[in-house]
Design an enzyme around this catalytic site. Sequence first.
Site, PDB file in Angstrom:
ATOM      1  CE  LYS A  18      -0.841  32.205 -38.059  1.00 25.97           C
ATOM      2  NZ  LYS A  18      -0.736  30.956 -37.566  1.00 25.97           N
TER       3      LYS A  18
ATOM      4  CD  GLU B 293      -1.438  26.997 -41.266  1.00 26.03           C
ATOM      5  OE1 GLU B 293      -2.893  27.638 -40.988  1.00 26.03           O
ATOM      6  OE2 GLU B 293      -0.843  27.152 -42.025  1.00 26.03           O
TER       7      GLU B 293
ATOM      8  NE  ARG C   8     -10.005  35.406 -37.870  1.00 21.73           N
ATOM      9  CZ  ARG C   8      -8.933  34.866 -37.771  1.00 21.73           C
ATOM     10  NH1 ARG C   8      -7.983  35.716 -37.599  1.00 21.73           N
ATOM     11  NH2 ARG C   8      -8.625  33.701 -38.034  1.00 21.73           N
TER      12      ARG C   8
HETATM   13  P1  ATP Z   1      -3.518  31.500 -40.710  1.00 21.20           P
HETATM   14  O1  ATP Z   1      -3.954  32.571 -41.672  1.00 21.20           O
HETATM   15  O2  ATP Z   1      -1.886  31.168 -40.737  1.00 21.20           O
HETATM   16  O3  ATP Z   1      -4.348  30.176 -40.715  1.00 21.20           O
HETATM   17  P2  ATP Z   1      -4.708  31.945 -38.121  1.00 21.20           P
HETATM   18  O4  ATP Z   1      -4.568  33.022 -37.503  1.00 21.20           O
HETATM   19  O5  ATP Z   1      -5.979  31.280 -38.750  1.00 21.20           O
HETATM   20  O6  ATP Z   1      -3.580  32.420 -39.289  1.00 21.20           O
HETATM   21  P3  ATP Z   1      -3.740  29.584 -36.653  1.00 21.20           P
HETATM   22  O7  ATP Z   1      -2.344  29.032 -36.486  1.00 21.20           O
HETATM   23  O8  ATP Z   1      -4.437  28.699 -37.864  1.00 21.20           O
HETATM   24  O9  ATP Z   1      -3.670  31.050 -37.156  1.00 21.20           O
HETATM   25  O10 ATP Z   1      -4.448  29.468 -35.623  1.00 21.20           O
HETATM   26  C1  ATP Z   1      -4.744  28.848 -34.508  1.00 21.20           C
HETATM   27  C2  ATP Z   1      -6.100  28.753 -33.951  1.00 21.20           C
HETATM   28  O11 ATP Z   1      -6.243  30.169 -33.424  1.00 21.20           O
HETATM   29  C3  ATP Z   1      -7.249  28.767 -35.010  1.00 21.20           C
HETATM   30  O12 ATP Z   1      -8.253  27.877 -34.285  1.00 21.20           O
HETATM   31  C4  ATP Z   1      -7.852  29.883 -35.044  1.00 21.20           C
HETATM   32  O13 ATP Z   1      -9.107  30.148 -35.460  1.00 21.20           O
HETATM   33  C5  ATP Z   1      -7.482  31.020 -33.817  1.00 21.20           C
HETATM   34  N1  ATP Z   1      -7.332  32.440 -34.027  1.00 21.20           N
HETATM   35  C6  ATP Z   1      -6.335  32.807 -34.958  1.00 21.20           C
HETATM   36  N2  ATP Z   1      -6.539  34.085 -34.921  1.00 21.20           N
HETATM   37  C7  ATP Z   1      -7.635  34.334 -33.922  1.00 21.20           C
HETATM   38  C8  ATP Z   1      -8.216  35.624 -33.603  1.00 21.20           C
HETATM   39  N3  ATP Z   1      -7.893  36.858 -33.970  1.00 21.20           N
HETATM   40  N4  ATP Z   1      -9.235  35.483 -32.519  1.00 21.20           N
HETATM   41  C9  ATP Z   1      -9.617  34.412 -32.102  1.00 21.20           C
HETATM   42  N5  ATP Z   1      -8.967  33.085 -32.626  1.00 21.20           N
HETATM   43  C10 ATP Z   1      -8.050  32.997 -33.561  1.00 21.20           C
HETATM   44 MG    MG Z   2      -5.660  29.291 -39.291  1.00 20.81          MG
END
Ligand code: ATP
Ligand code: MG
Length: 571
Positions: A280, A45, A270
């Site tokens: 974030k 995102e 994660r």
């Molecule tokens: P938000 O709360 O804004 O959705 P997010 O950390 O999920 O935050 P995204 O931009 O949606 O951010 O994440 C992109 C991809 O990275 C998604 O598929 C998410 O599952 C993965 N991702 C995010 N944080 C982690 C993490 N700590 N470990 C592994 N994968 C992650």
């Molecule tokens: Mg997300």
Amino acid sequence: MSEPNTPRPHGREPAAPVDFIRQIINDDNRAGKHGGRVHTRFPPEPNGYLHIGHAKSICLNFGIAAEYGGRCNLRFDDTNPIKEEQEYIDSIKTDVRWLGFDWEDREFYASDYFEQLYEWARQLISDGKAFVCDLTGEQVREYRGTLTEPGKESPHRNRPAEENLDLFARMRAGEFADGSRTLRAKIDMAHPNLNMRDPVMYRILHAGHHRTGARWCIYPTYDWTHGQSDSMERITHSICTLEFENHRPLYDWYLRALGVYAPRQIEFARLNLTYTVMSKRKLLRLVQERRVSGWDDPRMPTLGGLRRRGFTPEAIRNFCARIGVAKTESTIDVQLLEHCVREHLNRVAPRAMAVLRPLKVVITNYPDDQVEQLEAINNPEDPAAGTREVPFSKVLYIERDDFMEAPPKKFFRLAPGREVRLRYAYFIRCDEAVKDPATGEVTELRCTYDPATRGGDAPDGRKVKATLHWVSARHAVAAEVRLYDHLFTQPDPETVPEGQDFTTTLNPASLEVLQGCRVEPGLAESGPAYRCQFERLGYFCVDPDSQPGRLVFNRTVTLKDTWAKIQKAER
Ligand code: ATP
Ligand code: MG
């Protein structure tokens, strides 16, 4: 740099030990499920910078595609116009490329699917599977029920399809105020999974979008967007983090209701790291509240921060490979990440000498104007890196803590009357410590050298207990050096007493800036991102703040490998 993306012939299995995700793909391939096709995506995102947790997901999705000779798309899940910006899109692309991955021409945006999603929403309305609801957000929440109580049906749930289609068109046309209506799926208000209780598909939001401008005033929810985006892109394995496990039934419901292709969603845990926050929202706060200098502050777990700190993409990819993937949450010791960068830099970083806290040394028996060029090894781990010349002269600098006037028992470095080796140079003996009469501080050491020990060994076989790094005062170049410690004082920064904020665990000593450091002259011209080892001090890189005539170094990591020590003890 190695080539992480070299495709393999279609459908071939990677040789590495397989985790549960690769096991599923192998099984699907054996069963001929997608004709051996493997297509993944990384769906950020654009509402913040990528961090080391995202790297895990990037390495997994792009890595799997590469291993199976498949493809991986970069898709921006840009359904929230309020929090998204072009700046984030640009930084995400930079970071994915820097990590070593390539999405070729497959750069997609959920916002490009808005029209198709709108048509599909109309299809669900026509099929009696979606309705326009006039409840406020507050009421929708009230009606939803709880984990133990069923929800209540919306009074608008049984509106005729014609009326729904008309209202939905007028929502799009901008006739209604923000929050006054939503489009909801008609599923089951008593469903044990709360995501299935008539979830919202569209909300009214009169806000400009960074890509679609003013074209829309209704926006699809993430849940209504994600599965269909995967479907349109013909994703075979939709890999996401565990919190989406209970969204999967909803995604499947939408795809079945539309009668379109459904990818297989697989959830993994994660990445969590000690001494690090990964949310974030919290990282944004650190930036906005100026607790750090920006998204790329070298203490941040963002890829931009790690890059500026001197981490290599190879080290991060190796870290991600080593932690693997699992189905249960755990926290990885940040020392493993540091170990991985140390391991890589040990192999590739040229060595240099630098003195962070200089103490002047005068070699009293060395000719005043003489300069010798001494040969120094660039990297003992890499013979091909060769040697360089380092100037030696009468006045030198050594590290202030390499001298003690009254040394305790275990201090083997320089002290009055004691002899040590200067790396690649000579044995020197300290004859006198000159002090500032006012403060008593040692300002200069007067030493003698033994010309017979050139290169660092005594022909008579006498030994010394320490080898010190040094620079020639006349030749050395001034530099600023920034030393870093963990950004937080405790392994889990988010565990704080009730009513306290995670920022109370920020480490006030996470940054130490040293001015007046001296580095060997060969480093004078090194440009931003140049990485090297300062002997005995750690791995360092040139910071982008450097300018001609003003060198700034960041310490990436020290040489002390706590992780390796722990591993050894465990063995
Ligand atoms: P938000 O709360 O804004 O959705 P997010 O950390 O999920 O935050 P995204 O931009 O949606 O951010 O994440 C992109 C991809 O990275 C998604 O598929 C998410 O599952 C993965 N991702 C995010 N944080 C982690 C993490 N700590 N470990 C592994 N994968 C992650
Ligand atoms: Mg997300």
